[in-house]
Design a protein around this motif. Structure first.
Motif, PDB file in Angstrom:
ATOM      1  N   HIS A  30       0.836  -1.380  -0.047  1.00 14.46           N
ATOM      2  CA  HIS A  30       0.117  -0.108  -0.008  1.00 14.46           C
ATOM      3  C   HIS A  30       0.857   1.255   0.103  1.00 14.46           C
ATOM      4  N   LEU A  31       1.909   1.265   0.778  1.00 11.01           N
ATOM      5  CA  LEU A  31       2.770   2.346   1.133  1.00 11.01           C
ATOM      6  C   LEU A  31       3.485   2.791  -0.264  1.00 11.01           C
ATOM      7  N   GLU A  32       3.922   1.646  -0.880  1.00  9.52           N
ATOM      8  CA  GLU A  32       4.709   1.676  -2.443  1.00  9.52           C
ATOM      9  C   GLU A  32       3.804   2.251  -3.169  1.00  9.52           C
ATOM     10  N   GLY A  33       2.557   2.305  -3.325  1.00  8.72           N
ATOM     11  CA  GLY A  33       1.599   2.721  -4.418  1.00  8.72           C
ATOM     12  C   GLY A  33       1.486   4.078  -4.263  1.00  8.72           C
ATOM     13  N   LEU A  34       1.844   4.660  -3.001  1.00  5.39           N
ATOM     14  CA  LEU A  34       1.690   6.252  -2.878  1.00  5.39           C
ATOM     15  C   LEU A  34       2.899   6.899  -3.637  1.00  5.39           C
ATOM     16  N   ARG A  35       4.098   6.190  -3.515  1.00  3.38           N
ATOM     17  CA  ARG A  35       5.139   6.983  -4.024  1.00  3.38           C
ATOM     18  C   ARG A  35       6.099   6.208  -5.244  1.00  3.38           C
ATOM     19  N   SER A  36       5.918   6.293  -6.438  1.00  4.57           N
ATOM     20  CA  SER A  36       6.484   5.530  -7.053  1.00  4.57           C
ATOM     21  C   SER A  36       8.175   5.973  -7.625  1.00  4.57           C
ATOM     22  N   ALA A 233      -2.485  11.240  22.592  1.00  2.00           N
ATOM     23  CA  ALA A 233      -2.650  12.881  22.743  1.00  2.00           C
ATOM     24  C   ALA A 233      -1.172  13.463  22.544  1.00  2.00           C
ATOM     25  N   GLN A 234      -0.136  12.382  23.161  1.00  2.00           N
ATOM     26  CA  GLN A 234       1.348  12.924  23.267  1.00  2.00           C
ATOM     27  C   GLN A 234       1.955  12.480  21.765  1.00  2.00           C
ATOM     28  N   GLY A 235       1.303  12.004  21.041  1.00  2.00           N
ATOM     29  CA  GLY A 235       1.768  11.596  19.737  1.00  2.00           C
ATOM     30  C   GLY A 235       2.519  10.282  19.556  1.00  2.00           C
ATOM     31  N   ARG A 236       2.439   9.560  20.715  1.00  2.00           N
ATOM     32  CA  ARG A 236       3.328   8.467  21.014  1.00  2.00           C
ATOM     33  C   ARG A 236       2.859   7.135  20.263  1.00  2.00           C
ATOM     34  N   VAL A 237       1.568   7.157  20.139  1.00  2.00           N
ATOM     35  CA  VAL A 237       0.553   6.095  19.316  1.00  2.00           C
ATOM     36  C   VAL A 237       0.020   6.997  18.271  1.00  2.00           C
ATOM     37  N   ARG A 238       0.008   6.606  16.813  1.00  2.00           N
ATOM     38  CA  ARG A 238      -0.572   7.307  15.970  1.00  2.00           C
ATOM     39  C   ARG A 238      -1.291   6.474  15.143  1.00  2.00           C
ATOM     40  N   ASP A 239      -2.423   7.050  14.242  1.00  2.00           N
ATOM     41  CA  ASP A 239      -3.024   6.316  13.354  1.00  2.00           C
ATOM     42  C   ASP A 239      -2.312   5.953  11.922  1.00  2.00           C
ATOM     43  N   TYR A 240      -2.720   4.868  11.382  1.00  2.00           N
ATOM     44  CA  TYR A 240      -1.901   4.448  10.389  1.00  2.00           C
ATOM     45  C   TYR A 240      -1.795   5.541   9.242  1.00  2.00           C
ATOM     46  N   GLY A 241      -2.884   6.406   9.076  1.00  2.00           N
ATOM     47  CA  GLY A 241      -3.014   7.545   8.230  1.00  2.00           C
ATOM     48  C   GLY A 241      -2.010   8.521   8.528  1.00  2.00           C
ATOM     49  N   GLU A 242      -1.421   8.653   9.570  1.00  2.00           N
ATOM     50  CA  GLU A 242      -0.304   9.558   9.604  1.00  2.00           C
ATOM     51  C   GLU A 242       0.814   9.111   9.120  1.00  2.00           C
ATOM     52  N   LEU A 243       1.057   7.806   8.948  1.00  2.00           N
ATOM     53  CA  LEU A 243       2.157   7.082   8.259  1.00  2.00           C
ATOM     54  C   LEU A 243       2.017   7.515   6.809  1.00  2.00           C
ATOM     55  N   VAL A 244       0.905   7.279   6.351  1.00  2.00           N
ATOM     56  CA  VAL A 244       0.562   7.466   4.940  1.00  2.00           C
ATOM     57  C   VAL A 244       0.945   9.051   4.515  1.00  2.00           C
ATOM     58  N   ALA A 245       0.480   9.935   5.437  1.00  2.00           N
ATOM     59  CA  ALA A 245       0.742  11.351   5.267  1.00  2.00           C
ATOM     60  C   ALA A 245       2.313  11.539   5.411  1.00  2.00           C
ATOM     61  N   GLU A 246       2.902  10.822   6.172  1.00  2.00           N
ATOM     62  CA  GLU A 246       4.606  10.992   6.377  1.00  2.00           C
ATOM     63  C   GLU A 246       5.163  10.653   4.997  1.00  2.00           C
ATOM     64  N   VAL A 247       4.595   9.494   4.612  1.00  2.00           N
ATOM     65  CA  VAL A 247       5.267   8.982   3.287  1.00  2.00           C
ATOM     66  C   VAL A 247       5.380  10.043   2.043  1.00  2.00           C
ATOM     67  N   ARG A 248       3.966  10.415   1.989  1.00  2.00           N
ATOM     68  CA  ARG A 248       3.396  11.528   0.978  1.00  2.00           C
ATOM     69  C   ARG A 248       4.426  12.815   1.050  1.00  2.00           C
ATOM     70  N   ARG A 249       4.790  13.194   2.184  1.00  2.00           N
ATOM     71  CA  ARG A 249       5.649  14.402   2.549  1.00  2.00           C
ATOM     72  C   ARG A 249       7.015  14.196   2.313  1.00  2.00           C
ATOM     73  N   LEU A 250       7.335  13.083   1.988  1.00  2.00           N
ATOM     74  CA  LEU A 250       8.772  12.776   1.599  1.00  2.00           C
ATOM     75  C   LEU A 250       9.168  13.495   0.509  1.00  2.00           C
ATOM     76  N   PRO A 251      10.562  14.170   0.467  1.00  2.00           N
ATOM     77  CA  PRO A 251      10.941  14.984  -0.635  1.00  2.00           C
ATOM     78  C   PRO A 251      10.792  14.064  -2.194  1.00  2.00           C
ATOM     79  N   THR A 252      10.833  14.736  -3.314  1.00  2.00           N
ATOM     80  CA  THR A 252      10.687  13.873  -4.434  1.00  2.00           C
ATOM     81  C   THR A 252      12.285  13.856  -5.150  1.00  2.00           C
ATOM     82  N   TRP A 253      12.272  12.592  -5.425  1.00  2.00           N
ATOM     83  CA  TRP A 253      13.543  12.300  -5.765  1.00  2.00           C
ATOM     84  C   TRP A 253      13.701  11.988  -7.507  1.00  2.00           C
TER      85      TRP A 253
END
Length: 253
Positions: A30-36, A233-253
């Protein structure tokens, strides 16, 4: 069971064989499908990426290094048996001197090999990297369907080594899990910073399940739910959707 109820999974549904491996594979796909434009690798050692290349240098050296003294000794024997003494005595003498020096150097190398610690790093279950030639590790994930004390310690130890052994950019390192027990999540989420955070594949359903169990006990606050909400609340445990957003925010290469 409350989490499965929140997810709508029937109690009689059979367990998926190798469910942890299946979770890891589907998440990586799923994550690979976000950033080719990025490299996605499963079960890869950190030393394959730029920040950790140096960890492979000594290992490769110890595997490939051979004592040159034996070959040199064979040359000396051949010269002694087949050459004219009047012409080659001086050359043989010099070869013997070189052979002694090589033997001493080899012993120094052997002492170094025997005394060096062997740093072992568990393989990253999911590695996301910039493409060649950069090959920089951007995100490393440890994927665990559920947690035990030893699994939690493995994640923390791996994160600590990624921090201390790197040369250059520190990758985002996190744990991906379906663990339902807040107390087990706490073992990783409340670590010393070796793990950035814990991504949960069904966080909202887990929070709903905790709320349901708290209601059944008719006692609020219920300690496990309070702990879960505090980690969220402290951001120690996060939803999978936040990982998706993190991958999408990575720089373009």
């Amino acid at each position: 069971m409350a989490l499965f109820d929140a997810l709508g999974v029937p109690a009689e549904k059979p367990e998926i064989p190798q469910v942890g491996r299946r979770m890891e594979e589907l998440a990586a796909k799923h994550l690979e499908g976000l950033r080719s434009d990025l490299l996605f690798r499963g079960s890869r050692p950190a030393m394959e990426f730029r920040q950790y290349y140096h960890l492979a240098v000594f290992k490769d050296f110890t595997r490939k290094y051979a004592d040159p003294g034996s070959e040199l000794a064979d040359i000396i024997v051949e010269l002694t048996q087949n050459s004219s003494p009047a012409i080659h005595d001086a050359l043989i003498s010099r070869l013997k001197t070189v052979s002694v020096a090589i033997g001493e150097n080899h012993q120094l190398v052997s002492d170094l090999v025997n005394s060096m610690p062997e740093e072992s790093l568990l393989k990253l279950d999911v590695a996301i990297a910039a493409p060649q030639p950069e090959n920089r590790l951007l995100i490393g994930l440890s994927s665990k369907w559920s947690l035990r004390t030893d699994r939690a310690q493995d994640c923390i130890s791996q994160g600590s080594k990624l921090v201390s052994l790197r040369r250059g950019h520190m990758p985002h390192y996190a744990v991906l899990t379906m663990e339902p027990r807040p107390a087990m999540l706490r073992l990783i989420a409340y670590g010393s910073g070796a793990v950035d955070c814990v991504y949960h594949l069904a966080l909202q359903e887990l929070r709903d399940a905790a709320r349901t169990l708290e209601g059944r006990r008719r006692r609020a606050p219920w300690a496990p739910r309070a702990l879960l909400e505090r980690m969220v609340a402290q951001g120690r445990v996060r939803d999978y959707g936040e990982l998706v957003a993190e991958v999408r925010r990575l720089p373009t290469w």
